[in-house]
Design an enzyme around this catalytic site. Structure first.
Site, PDB file in Angstrom:
ATOM      1  N   GLU A  90       0.834  -1.193   0.000  1.00 47.60           N
ATOM      2  CA  GLU A  90       0.000   0.000   0.000  1.00 47.60           C
ATOM      3  C   GLU A  90       0.874   1.251   0.000  1.00 47.60           C
ATOM      4  O   GLU A  90       1.996   1.246   0.497  1.00 47.60           O
ATOM      5  CB  GLU A  90      -0.953  -0.004   1.186  1.00 47.60           C
ATOM      6  CG  GLU A  90      -0.308  -0.232   2.530  1.00 47.60           C
ATOM      7  CD  GLU A  90      -1.355  -0.399   3.633  1.00 47.60           C
ATOM      8  OE1 GLU A  90      -1.866  -1.519   3.794  1.00 47.60           O
ATOM      9  OE2 GLU A  90      -1.650   0.589   4.325  1.00 47.60           O
ATOM     10  N   CYS A 103       3.739   8.504   0.183  1.00 48.07           N
ATOM     11  CA  CYS A 103       4.331   7.660   1.223  1.00 48.07           C
ATOM     12  C   CYS A 103       4.411   6.242   0.673  1.00 48.07           C
ATOM     13  O   CYS A 103       3.395   5.665   0.282  1.00 48.07           O
ATOM     14  CB  CYS A 103       3.451   7.701   2.472  1.00 48.07           C
ATOM     15  SG  CYS A 103       3.962   6.539   3.743  1.00 48.07           S
ATOM     16  N   CYS A 110       6.851  -6.702   7.622  1.00 47.37           N
ATOM     17  CA  CYS A 110       7.949  -6.112   8.397  1.00 47.37           C
ATOM     18  C   CYS A 110       8.287  -7.065   9.534  1.00 47.37           C
ATOM     19  O   CYS A 110       7.420  -7.763  10.045  1.00 47.37           O
ATOM     20  CB  CYS A 110       7.484  -4.768   8.974  1.00 47.37           C
ATOM     21  SG  CYS A 110       8.757  -3.887   9.908  1.00 47.37           S
ATOM     22  N   CYS A 114       6.960  -3.742  16.110  1.00 50.08           N
ATOM     23  CA  CYS A 114       6.452  -2.637  16.953  1.00 50.08           C
ATOM     24  C   CYS A 114       5.007  -2.947  17.360  1.00 50.08           C
ATOM     25  O   CYS A 114       4.188  -3.359  16.542  1.00 50.08           O
ATOM     26  CB  CYS A 114       6.517  -1.312  16.206  1.00 50.08           C
ATOM     27  SG  CYS A 114       8.196  -0.830  15.791  1.00 50.08           S
ATOM     28  N   CYS A 117       1.758  -1.352  15.606  1.00 51.10           N
ATOM     29  CA  CYS A 117       1.774  -1.217  14.145  1.00 51.10           C
ATOM     30  C   CYS A 117       1.171  -2.440  13.466  1.00 51.10           C
ATOM     31  O   CYS A 117       1.501  -3.586  13.797  1.00 51.10           O
ATOM     32  CB  CYS A 117       3.225  -1.015  13.686  1.00 51.10           C
ATOM     33  SG  CYS A 117       3.380  -0.847  11.911  1.00 51.10           S
ATOM     34  N   GLU A 158      10.673  -1.766   7.067  1.00 52.83           N
ATOM     35  CA  GLU A 158      11.763  -1.004   7.685  1.00 52.83           C
ATOM     36  C   GLU A 158      12.800  -0.748   6.594  1.00 52.83           C
ATOM     37  O   GLU A 158      13.521  -1.668   6.186  1.00 52.83           O
ATOM     38  CB  GLU A 158      12.341  -1.806   8.866  1.00 52.83           C
ATOM     39  CG  GLU A 158      13.646  -1.276   9.414  1.00 52.83           C
ATOM     40  CD  GLU A 158      13.650   0.227   9.701  1.00 52.83           C
ATOM     41  OE1 GLU A 158      12.707   0.746  10.322  1.00 52.83           O
ATOM     42  OE2 GLU A 158      14.616   0.896   9.274  1.00 52.83           O
ATOM     43  N   SER A 189      12.236   6.980   7.148  1.00 57.47           N
ATOM     44  CA  SER A 189      11.887   6.786   8.551  1.00 57.47           C
ATOM     45  C   SER A 189      12.361   5.420   9.021  1.00 57.47           C
ATOM     46  O   SER A 189      12.126   4.407   8.368  1.00 57.47           O
ATOM     47  CB  SER A 189      10.361   6.890   8.679  1.00 57.47           C
ATOM     48  OG  SER A 189       9.960   6.618   9.999  1.00 57.47           O
ATOM     49  N   SER A 212      11.910   6.802  14.545  1.00 55.21           N
ATOM     50  CA  SER A 212      10.726   6.470  15.339  1.00 55.21           C
ATOM     51  C   SER A 212      11.189   6.224  16.763  1.00 55.21           C
ATOM     52  O   SER A 212      11.829   5.214  17.047  1.00 55.21           O
ATOM     53  CB  SER A 212      10.060   5.222  14.768  1.00 55.21           C
ATOM     54  OG  SER A 212       9.629   5.510  13.455  1.00 55.21           O
ATOM     55  N   LEU A 213      10.881   7.162  17.631  1.00 52.06           N
ATOM     56  CA  LEU A 213      11.380   7.102  19.007  1.00 52.06           C
ATOM     57  C   LEU A 213      10.328   6.475  19.927  1.00 52.06           C
ATOM     58  O   LEU A 213      10.555   5.449  20.545  1.00 52.06           O
ATOM     59  CB  LEU A 213      11.735   8.531  19.451  1.00 52.06           C
ATOM     60  CG  LEU A 213      12.597   8.698  20.692  1.00 52.06           C
ATOM     61  CD1 LEU A 213      13.866   7.893  20.625  1.00 52.06           C
ATOM     62  CD2 LEU A 213      12.905  10.182  20.896  1.00 52.06           C
ATOM     63  N   HIS A 214       9.192   7.107  20.019  1.00 51.17           N
ATOM     64  CA  HIS A 214       8.001   6.583  20.721  1.00 51.17           C
ATOM     65  C   HIS A 214       8.136   6.335  22.212  1.00 51.17           C
ATOM     66  O   HIS A 214       7.149   6.068  22.891  1.00 51.17           O
ATOM     67  CB  HIS A 214       7.481   5.308  20.058  1.00 51.17           C
ATOM     68  CG  HIS A 214       7.218   5.450  18.591  1.00 51.17           C
ATOM     69  ND1 HIS A 214       6.670   6.581  18.030  1.00 51.17           N
ATOM     70  CD2 HIS A 214       7.450   4.600  17.551  1.00 51.17           C
ATOM     71  CE1 HIS A 214       6.572   6.408  16.728  1.00 51.17           C
ATOM     72  NE2 HIS A 214       7.044   5.235  16.406  1.00 51.17           N
ATOM     73  N   CYS A 331      -0.228   2.657   8.897  1.00 48.13           N
ATOM     74  CA  CYS A 331       0.607   1.637   8.267  1.00 48.13           C
ATOM     75  C   CYS A 331       0.015   0.245   8.262  1.00 48.13           C
ATOM     76  O   CYS A 331      -0.288  -0.319   9.300  1.00 48.13           O
ATOM     77  CB  CYS A 331       1.925   1.528   9.012  1.00 48.13           C
ATOM     78  SG  CYS A 331       2.702   3.072   9.275  1.00 48.13           S
TER      79      CYS A 331
HETATM   80  N1  SAH Z   1       9.855   1.085   9.867  1.00 47.18           N
HETATM   81  C1  SAH Z   1       9.960   2.497   9.763  1.00 47.18           C
HETATM   82  C2  SAH Z   1       8.991   3.116   8.769  1.00 47.18           C
HETATM   83  C3  SAH Z   1       7.589   2.605   8.717  1.00 47.18           C
HETATM   84  S1  SAH Z   1       6.515   3.030  10.055  1.00 47.18           S
HETATM   85  C4  SAH Z   1       9.853   3.148  11.115  1.00 47.18           C
HETATM   86  O1  SAH Z   1       9.680   2.430  12.098  1.00 47.18           O
HETATM   87  O2  SAH Z   1       9.998   4.348  11.228  1.00 47.18           O
HETATM   88  C5  SAH Z   1       6.232   4.758   9.877  1.00 47.18           C
HETATM   89  C6  SAH Z   1       5.866   5.448  11.180  1.00 47.18           C
HETATM   90  O3  SAH Z   1       4.515   5.151  11.564  1.00 47.18           O
HETATM   91  C7  SAH Z   1       6.744   5.031  12.342  1.00 47.18           C
HETATM   92  O4  SAH Z   1       7.050   6.140  13.142  1.00 47.18           O
HETATM   93  C8  SAH Z   1       5.821   4.087  13.070  1.00 47.18           C
HETATM   94  O5  SAH Z   1       6.230   3.899  14.396  1.00 47.18           O
HETATM   95  C9  SAH Z   1       4.484   4.779  12.920  1.00 47.18           C
HETATM   96  N2  SAH Z   1       3.300   3.962  13.174  1.00 47.18           N
HETATM   97  C10 SAH Z   1       3.086   2.674  12.880  1.00 47.18           C
HETATM   98  N3  SAH Z   1       1.870   2.276  13.258  1.00 47.18           N
HETATM   99  C11 SAH Z   1       1.279   3.347  13.829  1.00 47.18           C
HETATM  100  C12 SAH Z   1       0.013   3.579  14.432  1.00 47.18           C
HETATM  101  N4  SAH Z   1      -0.891   2.604  14.539  1.00 47.18           N
HETATM  102  N5  SAH Z   1      -0.244   4.815  14.899  1.00 47.18           N
HETATM  103  C13 SAH Z   1       0.686   5.813  14.794  1.00 47.18           C
HETATM  104  N6  SAH Z   1       1.881   5.655  14.226  1.00 47.18           N
HETATM  105  C14 SAH Z   1       2.193   4.437  13.756  1.00 47.18           C
END
Ligand code: SAH
Length: 350
Positions: A90, A103, A110, A114, A117, A158, A189, A212-214, A331
């Site tokens: 997608e 995007c 993947c 996470c 996700c 990723e 990212s 992506s820190l979170h 995503c």
């Molecule tokens: N693997 C890479 C790029 C793909 S994810 C990464 O981790 O950065 C792109 C961004 O969307 C990342 O910051 C990821 O953590 C975030 N993301 C994934 N699922 C999400 C969700 N359900 N709500 C908010 N952000 C999300």
């Protein structure tokens, strides 16, 4: 051989091998990467005999548009494409005042795991080739009839887990003989694969790196992101500093706010200590809840409070506009739904 993943120089070599004149390579490259031809048949200024030779010897990657969903809220369009091997990816098209952004996905599935996700729920299927990454942009460009000015590699996958293909993709999408998108308008990212962040820094490109820190402490981050078990948070931040030192490009931190998990005052304070002093920008993203997990988004006032706390410490922070929420914008949700049901089950307001 996948012809759309070849650089112009490589294409010249191949054309030479076929006994053709070098200028044919330039024509062919232009058909593929500027005129966005769907097949060899469209390349009308190439002799039929050459087109036949090409079709016999080289694969021509093009994606089949399976569905397009258009957001009633903001015009964002979400595309589901079928790859030549029957897998699905997608991609999203978004309109901003500064131009059109696409995007793209970098992998089918993947393996990073996470917790919030949807892309990772079924693990990794395979890497995307450079041409499959390019084609997501080309197919969207053809479908919308509009120029794409920004590319974000933030879809499924990723990107730094598919490093060589990613790099080739970046070189080709920013190539002056192709779409010629400015490097500054490309963002990659990552969940934080330290050695490849450094490798990317050493390429000295002018692209933006988003991390992506979170989570603002090692423990919190590890709760949400298994990859944090491999790379300590300080190591990852050091790699961001290294990226800035090598490229002069300000790093973006993505921080998805999950209600009651990482959105407290203490989290904001920890984040300030962690990234203060770094030339950066923090993107706050209210988490987009997925069905398979029970995470909820932060309350609006917590989001704004979080932002305010960062700004008071002079850390540049914005709350990301949520685009396409009504069309499985987050995503991996669309692809997953398609895979599960064999057809699209569209849930308005989901
Ligand atoms: N693997 C890479 C790029 C793909 S994810 C990464 O981790 O950065 C792109 C961004 O969307 C990342 O910051 C990821 O953590 C975030 N993301 C994934 N699922 C999400 C969700 N359900 N709500 C908010 N952000 C999300």
């Amino acid at each position: 051989m996948d012809i759309k993943s070849l650089s112009l120089d490589e294409l010249k070599t191949e054309i030479g091998k076929l006994g053709e004149k070098p200028y044919r390579a330039k024509q062919l490259y232009e058909w593929m990467h500027v005129k966005l031809a769907r097949s060899y048949d469209e390349m009308t200024n190439l002799p039929k005999s050459l087109r036949e030779k090409l079709a016999e010897n080289y694969e021509y990657t093009s994606l089949k548009e399976v569905t397009v969903q258009t957001s009633k809220l903001d015009g964002t369009r979400k595309f589901l494409f079928e790859l030549p091997d029957g897998n699905f990816v997608e991609s999203v098209w978004m309109q901003y005042h500064h131009g059109n952004s696409v995007c793209i996905s970098s992998q089918v599935g993947c393996r990073m795991g996470c917790r919030f996700c949807a892309s990772t729920l079924d693990g990794l299927e395979r890497n995307l080739t450079p041409s499959e990454m390019l084609e997501q942009i080309y197919a969207i460009s053809r479908s919308t009839g509009e120029r794409v000015s920004n590319v974000v590699v933030m879809g499924t996958g990723e990107p730094l887990d598919n490093y060589d293909n990613l790099l080739r993709f970046i070189q080709m999408v920013t190539d002056e003989n192709g779409l010629n998108i400015s490097q500054r308008n490309v963002t990659v990212s990552t969940c934080g694969i330290v050695e490849n962040m450094k490798r990317l820094a050493d390429e000295r490109l002018q692209i933006t790196l988003a991390l992506s820190l979170h989570g603002s402490t090692q423990a919190k981050r590890q709760e949400l992101m298994p990859i944090a078990g491999k790379y300590e948070i300080d190591e990852v931040i050091d790699a961001c500093r290294y990226y800035f030192d090598r490229t002069g490009r300000r790093v973006t931190f993505e921080y998805s706010l999950v209600g009651g998990v990482n959105d407290t005052d203490e989290d904001a304070e920890n984040l300030c200590s962690l990234v203060g002093g770094l030339n950066c920008h923090v993107n706050l993203i209210p988490v987009n809840p997925i069905r398979e997990r029970d995470y909820v988004e932060s309350e609006r006032r917590n989001v704004l409070n979080f932002q305010h706390k960062l700004e008071k410490r002079h850390i540049n922070a914005t709350v990301r506009r949520e685009m396409g929420r009504d069309i499985d914008g987050a995503c991996g949700q669309l692809r997953r739904r398609h895979a599960k049901s064999g057809q699209l089950e569209i849930c308005p307001g989901d």
